[in-house]
Motif scaffolding. Structure first.
Motif, PDB file in Angstrom:
ATOM      1  N   ASN A 154       0.915  -1.085  -0.048  1.00 40.49           N
ATOM      2  CA  ASN A 154       0.210  -0.061  -0.070  1.00 40.49           C
ATOM      3  C   ASN A 154       0.808   1.207   0.039  1.00 40.49           C
ATOM      4  O   ASN A 154       0.421   2.319   0.199  1.00 40.49           O
ATOM      5  N   ARG A 155       1.947   1.147  -0.163  1.00 40.20           N
ATOM      6  CA  ARG A 155       2.921   2.390  -0.275  1.00 40.20           C
ATOM      7  C   ARG A 155       2.610   3.318  -1.115  1.00 40.20           C
ATOM      8  O   ARG A 155       2.833   4.451  -1.199  1.00 40.20           O
ATOM      9  N   GLU A 156       2.031   2.703  -2.231  1.00 36.95           N
ATOM     10  CA  GLU A 156       1.866   3.739  -3.525  1.00 36.95           C
ATOM     11  C   GLU A 156       0.710   4.564  -3.121  1.00 36.95           C
ATOM     12  O   GLU A 156       0.494   5.715  -3.530  1.00 36.95           O
ATOM     13  N   GLN A 157      -0.372   4.036  -2.293  1.00 37.70           N
ATOM     14  CA  GLN A 157      -1.555   4.962  -1.790  1.00 37.70           C
ATOM     15  C   GLN A 157      -1.024   6.184  -0.897  1.00 37.70           C
ATOM     16  O   GLN A 157      -1.517   7.258  -1.184  1.00 37.70           O
ATOM     17  N   LEU A 158       0.188   5.784  -0.025  1.00 39.95           N
ATOM     18  CA  LEU A 158       0.521   6.975   0.516  1.00 39.95           C
ATOM     19  C   LEU A 158       1.414   7.933  -0.432  1.00 39.95           C
ATOM     20  O   LEU A 158       1.291   9.243  -0.089  1.00 39.95           O
ATOM     21  N   ASP A 159       2.211   7.468  -1.401  1.00 42.26           N
ATOM     22  CA  ASP A 159       2.862   8.247  -2.396  1.00 42.26           C
ATOM     23  C   ASP A 159       2.051   9.046  -3.385  1.00 42.26           C
ATOM     24  O   ASP A 159       2.220  10.234  -2.960  1.00 42.26           O
ATOM     25  N   ASP A 160       0.814   8.360  -3.667  1.00 42.02           N
ATOM     26  CA  ASP A 160      -0.109   9.296  -4.146  1.00 42.02           C
ATOM     27  C   ASP A 160      -0.747  10.400  -3.393  1.00 42.02           C
ATOM     28  O   ASP A 160      -0.806  11.430  -3.943  1.00 42.02           O
ATOM     29  N   TYR A 161      -0.820  10.132  -2.274  1.00 49.80           N
ATOM     30  CA  TYR A 161      -1.543  11.094  -1.405  1.00 49.80           C
ATOM     31  C   TYR A 161      -0.704  12.071  -1.250  1.00 49.80           C
ATOM     32  O   TYR A 161      -1.197  13.253  -1.200  1.00 49.80           O
ATOM     33  N   VAL A 162       0.640  12.016  -0.786  1.00 51.95           N
ATOM     34  CA  VAL A 162       1.465  13.073  -0.620  1.00 51.95           C
ATOM     35  C   VAL A 162       1.904  13.744  -1.652  1.00 51.95           C
ATOM     36  O   VAL A 162       2.144  14.883  -1.656  1.00 51.95           O
ATOM     37  N   GLY A 194       7.468   1.725   2.835  1.00 55.57           N
ATOM     38  CA  GLY A 194       6.896   3.069   3.504  1.00 55.57           C
ATOM     39  C   GLY A 194       7.831   3.989   3.898  1.00 55.57           C
ATOM     40  O   GLY A 194       7.762   5.249   3.769  1.00 55.57           O
ATOM     41  N   LEU A 195       9.087   3.604   4.262  1.00 58.59           N
ATOM     42  CA  LEU A 195      10.114   4.595   4.886  1.00 58.59           C
ATOM     43  C   LEU A 195      10.616   5.412   3.671  1.00 58.59           C
ATOM     44  O   LEU A 195      10.948   6.392   3.487  1.00 58.59           O
ATOM     45  N   HIS A 196      10.960   4.574   2.605  1.00 55.88           N
ATOM     46  CA  HIS A 196      11.163   5.487   1.390  1.00 55.88           C
ATOM     47  C   HIS A 196      10.371   6.527   1.009  1.00 55.88           C
ATOM     48  O   HIS A 196      10.625   7.478   0.391  1.00 55.88           O
ATOM     49  N   VAL A 197       8.819   6.173   0.926  1.00 52.67           N
ATOM     50  CA  VAL A 197       8.008   7.250   0.708  1.00 52.67           C
ATOM     51  C   VAL A 197       8.258   8.661   1.501  1.00 52.67           C
ATOM     52  O   VAL A 197       8.229   9.571   1.037  1.00 52.67           O
ATOM     53  N   LEU A 198       8.321   8.357   2.726  1.00 50.07           N
ATOM     54  CA  LEU A 198       8.600   9.368   3.777  1.00 50.07           C
ATOM     55  C   LEU A 198       9.981  10.137   3.366  1.00 50.07           C
ATOM     56  O   LEU A 198      10.013  11.529   3.458  1.00 50.07           O
ATOM     57  N   ARG A 252      11.497  16.158  -1.072  1.00 50.25           N
ATOM     58  CA  ARG A 252      10.632  17.399  -1.818  1.00 50.25           C
ATOM     59  C   ARG A 252      10.691  18.321  -1.104  1.00 50.25           C
ATOM     60  O   ARG A 252      10.693  19.476  -1.452  1.00 50.25           O
ATOM     61  N   CYS A 253      10.176  18.217   0.277  1.00 47.41           N
ATOM     62  CA  CYS A 253       9.847  19.415   0.997  1.00 47.41           C
ATOM     63  C   CYS A 253      11.049  20.280   1.225  1.00 47.41           C
ATOM     64  O   CYS A 253      10.917  21.517   1.210  1.00 47.41           O
ATOM     65  N   VAL A 277       9.903  17.893   6.842  1.00 46.99           N
ATOM     66  CA  VAL A 277       8.959  16.879   7.399  1.00 46.99           C
ATOM     67  C   VAL A 277       9.426  16.389   8.788  1.00 46.99           C
ATOM     68  O   VAL A 277      10.456  16.321   9.303  1.00 46.99           O
ATOM     69  N   HIS A 278       8.230  16.398   9.588  1.00 43.30           N
ATOM     70  CA  HIS A 278       8.517  16.055  10.979  1.00 43.30           C
ATOM     71  C   HIS A 278       7.704  14.811  11.380  1.00 43.30           C
ATOM     72  O   HIS A 278       6.435  14.563  10.576  1.00 43.30           O
ATOM     73  N   LEU A 279       8.293  13.870  11.831  1.00 44.90           N
ATOM     74  CA  LEU A 279       7.318  12.468  12.254  1.00 44.90           C
ATOM     75  C   LEU A 279       7.084  12.664  13.783  1.00 44.90           C
ATOM     76  O   LEU A 279       7.725  13.144  14.518  1.00 44.90           O
ATOM     77  N   ALA A 280       5.640  12.176  13.970  1.00 43.28           N
ATOM     78  CA  ALA A 280       5.189  12.196  15.242  1.00 43.28           C
ATOM     79  C   ALA A 280       4.573  10.918  15.943  1.00 43.28           C
ATOM     80  O   ALA A 280       4.046  10.272  15.061  1.00 43.28           O
TER      81      ALA A 280
END
Length: 118
Positions: free
Chosen positions: A27-35, A57-61, A67-68, A75-78
């Motif tokens: 499902n990593r592509e779902q997160l990638d498309d979303y961001v 998933g880590l790669h997407v983040l 990019r940011c 990017v900050h992780l919480a």
């Protein structure tokens, strides 16, 4: 395929993305498309409901962080759970991406960084 739920909230100067579910190659592509659809340069990922994350998933983040950063943001992780936290530790992500105990602290840090760079 594990179910992944994504939502975001735009706050002044930062967008909080809430991720729920296991994040892996299915499902990593779902997160990638979303961001990709978010144009904000300052992002906070609420990972409080992500019990598992693999390297895809880590790669997407990390690509989101690149990019940011190029756009002058961050990017900050919480609220990272133990298994993803271990992945971040093993891979050295903690040296490059700030991790905060709570979403509130991550938002404050993201905005503080934004104010210093202006």
């Amino acid at each position: 395929m594990p179910t992944l739920t994504l939502a975001h909230e735009r706050l002044p100067g930062v967008t909080v993305i809430t991720v729920r579910g296991e994040l892996d190659a299915t499902n990593r592509e779902q997160l990638d498309d979303y961001v990709q659809d978010l144009t904000d340069a300052r992002l906070v990922f609420d990972l409080s409901r992500v019990p598992f994350m693999d390297s895809s998933g880590l790669h997407v983040l990390l690509m989101c962080e690149v990019r940011c950063r190029r756009a002058g943001g961050s990017v900050h992780l919480a609220a990272v759970q133990p298994l993803p936290a271990r992945l971040f530790e093993i891979t050295g992500v903690l040296a490059n991406v700030p991790v905060h105990p709570t979403v509130e602290e991550a938002v404050t840090a993201a905005l503080g960084r934004a104010q210093r760079s202006v």
